[in-house]
Design a protein around this motif. Structure first.
Motif, short mmCIF file in Angstrom:
data_model
loop_
_atom_site.label_atom_id
_atom_site.label_comp_id
_atom_site.label_asym_id
_atom_site.label_seq_id
_atom_site.Cartn_x
_atom_site.Cartn_y
_atom_site.Cartn_z
N HIS A 102 0.85 -1.18 0.00
CA HIS A 102 0.00 0.00 0.00
C HIS A 102 0.89 1.23 0.00
O HIS A 102 2.13 1.12 0.08
N ALA A 103 0.29 2.38 -0.12
CA ALA A 103 1.06 3.62 -0.23
C ALA A 103 1.96 3.82 0.98
O ALA A 103 3.14 4.21 0.85
N ALA A 104 1.44 3.58 2.18
CA ALA A 104 2.25 3.78 3.39
C ALA A 104 3.47 2.87 3.39
O ALA A 104 4.56 3.28 3.84
N GLY A 140 -5.55 5.53 -6.52
CA GLY A 140 -5.57 5.93 -5.12
C GLY A 140 -4.24 5.71 -4.44
O GLY A 140 -3.75 6.57 -3.69
N ASN A 143 -1.62 8.32 -5.88
CA ASN A 143 -1.87 9.69 -5.44
C ASN A 143 -1.40 9.90 -4.00
O ASN A 143 -0.86 10.96 -3.66
N GLN A 144 -1.60 8.90 -3.16
CA GLN A 144 -1.16 9.03 -1.77
C GLN A 144 0.36 9.06 -1.68
O GLN A 144 0.93 9.82 -0.89
N ALA A 147 1.48 12.47 -2.65
CA ALA A 147 1.19 13.47 -1.62
C ALA A 147 2.17 13.37 -0.45
O ALA A 147 2.56 14.39 0.14
N GLU A 148 2.60 12.16 -0.12
CA GLU A 148 3.51 11.95 1.01
C GLU A 148 4.95 12.31 0.68
O GLU A 148 5.74 12.64 1.57
#
Length: 415
Positions: A102-104, A140, A143-144, A147-148
């Motif tokens: 995932h993005a994190a 999604g 994009n995250q 942004a991070e």
């Protein structure tokens, strides 16, 4: 059965290619996004290329460190543990695997390696034809990440990956040959099952059974039957609630068989005449065979993929035929593909549909080189009847290597 496997030397070769891509692109890290497991045709799986493991991960190379694998759940971890217990030689150490697709998870890895700025290459932001005309990276998730990490310049590196990996090593070619032999076994089983009174499902099942018995866990197939047709795709009964068609005398069965072993794919065009077929089928088989032979003549180092496409198109143009699907495209990985579908507008029903456009040839500038694998699938529509044949071909040092001459002809059902 003698089954080829990959060595740690093959792993090291591939990891070195990853770093060569990073150096060529001027990036400090490489993110390889992998399509979810159980994907059907032409899966996007650069993650497996670098892990030799279960599909559906994100793999990240940071500078000179060993890659980190981000999985979608604990299930791939449990498989990894089980493989370790069996004593299998794995490429990724347990310490480098995280349940964090995932993005994190991506952001965490880059921050750990102090990559909050600079350039990072990404596999997943380029189109991947034929099925992923748009980039496959989830909107999604990405994009995250953006942004991070606003200070990071992310850039697509799909072309570099294609050029770095498209010429197969000797270990990879052994895997390709094993897959190709399975495709021949599937075709033979399908010929045996092709009888009046049998259904498309019977023929499909015979081919799949042959693949499963040889240890291929992810074969697939497109199949149609009838006295003549111009359609191409999976059987209608696989997605629409209806009975499989029953085969009749005078039918032709057209199938495209997909074999995938060790995530190396071969493709096999199976055409089976059941009894006496329409003369247009016989003519189409001759035209398709002429295109196949023209392709073999052009499939040599020094030519480009565009040269190969034009050579295979010439017999169709001379016969006034058109192709429903590509005449040829790359395999391992997918990429350059011959254009198709222009003749659809000839059909009287076509006027009722909305915008129709053919898929153009993509990647015509690719130079042919030894070790490249291609799906030769010449197909010709004569009148309203399609004939399709072919198999997998490897570019050799001099002459091309035919892995499937069996299916490069119109096969006949046995009475």
């Amino acid at each position: 059965m003698n089954v080829p496997t990959y060595s740690l030397a093959e792993r090291d070769r591939r990891w070195a290619l990853a770093r060569e891509i990073m150096e060529a692109e001027g990036v400090q890290a490489l993110i390889a996004y992998g399509e979810h497991e159980c994907a059907d045709l032409a899966p996007f799986a650069p993650d497996v290329y670098f892990t030799n493991d279960r599909p559906g991960a994100i793999v990240i190379f940071c500078r000179d460190a060993d890659p980190i694998e981000l999985t979608w759940s604990t299930l791939p971890v449990a498989d990894h543990i089980q493989a370790l217990r069996r004593g299998e030689e794995l490429w990724i150490r347990p310490e480098r695997i995280r349940v964090a697709k995932h993005a994190a998870g991506v952001v965490e890895v880059l921050r750990e390696h102090r990559l909050e700025s600079g350039k990072v290459g990404v596999l997943g932001l380029d189109p991947y034809p034929p099925f992923h005309i748009n980039p496959i990276m989830p909107h999604g998730l990405w994009n995250q990440v953006l942004a991070e990490l606003p200070g990071v310049e992310f850039q697509p590196v799909g072309l570099s990956y294609l050029f770095a990996t498209i010429c197969q090593s000797e270990e990879e070619l052994a895997v390709v040959r094993h897959s190709a032999a399975t495709g021949d076994a599937m075709a033979e089983a399908m010929v045996e099952a092709a009888r009046p009174g049998a259904s498309e499902a019977d023929v499909y099942a015979a081919g799949m059974t042959a693949a499963f018995r040889r240890g291929l866990a992810a074969p697939d197939m497109l199949i149609s039957s009838g006295p003549g047709f111009v359609s191409w795709g999976p059987p209608a009964w696989s997605y629409r609630p209806q009975a499989p068609r029953v085969i009749e005398d005078g039918d032709v069965i057209m199938a495209e068989v997909f074999c995938r072993f060790g995530m190396k794919e071969t493709q096999h065009q199976v055409a089976i005449a059941v009894g006496e077929v329409h003369p247009d089928i016989e003519v189409g088989a001759k035209v398709a065979r002429a295109a196949y032979e023209a392709g073999l003549a052009a499939a040599r180092p020094g030519n480009t993929f565009g040269d190969l496409v034009e050579a295979m198109r010439a017999p169709l143009e001379e016969a006034g035929a058109w192709n429903v699907h590509p005449l040829v495209h790359t395999l391992n990985p997918m990429g350059p593909v011959c254009g198709f579908g222009a003749g659809l507008r000839r059909l009287p029903e076509a006027a009722r549909y909305g915008r129709l456009f053919e898929v153009p040839t993509m990647g015509g500038e690719l130079p042919l080189a030894p070790g490249m694998t291609f799906a030769f699938e010449p197909n010709a529509v004569i009148g309203d009847r399609l004939t399709n044949l072919g198999g997998t071909v490897v570019i050799g040092e001099d002459d091309p290597i035919e892995l499937n001459p069996l299916t490069a002809q119109l096969l006949r059902s046995r009475p």
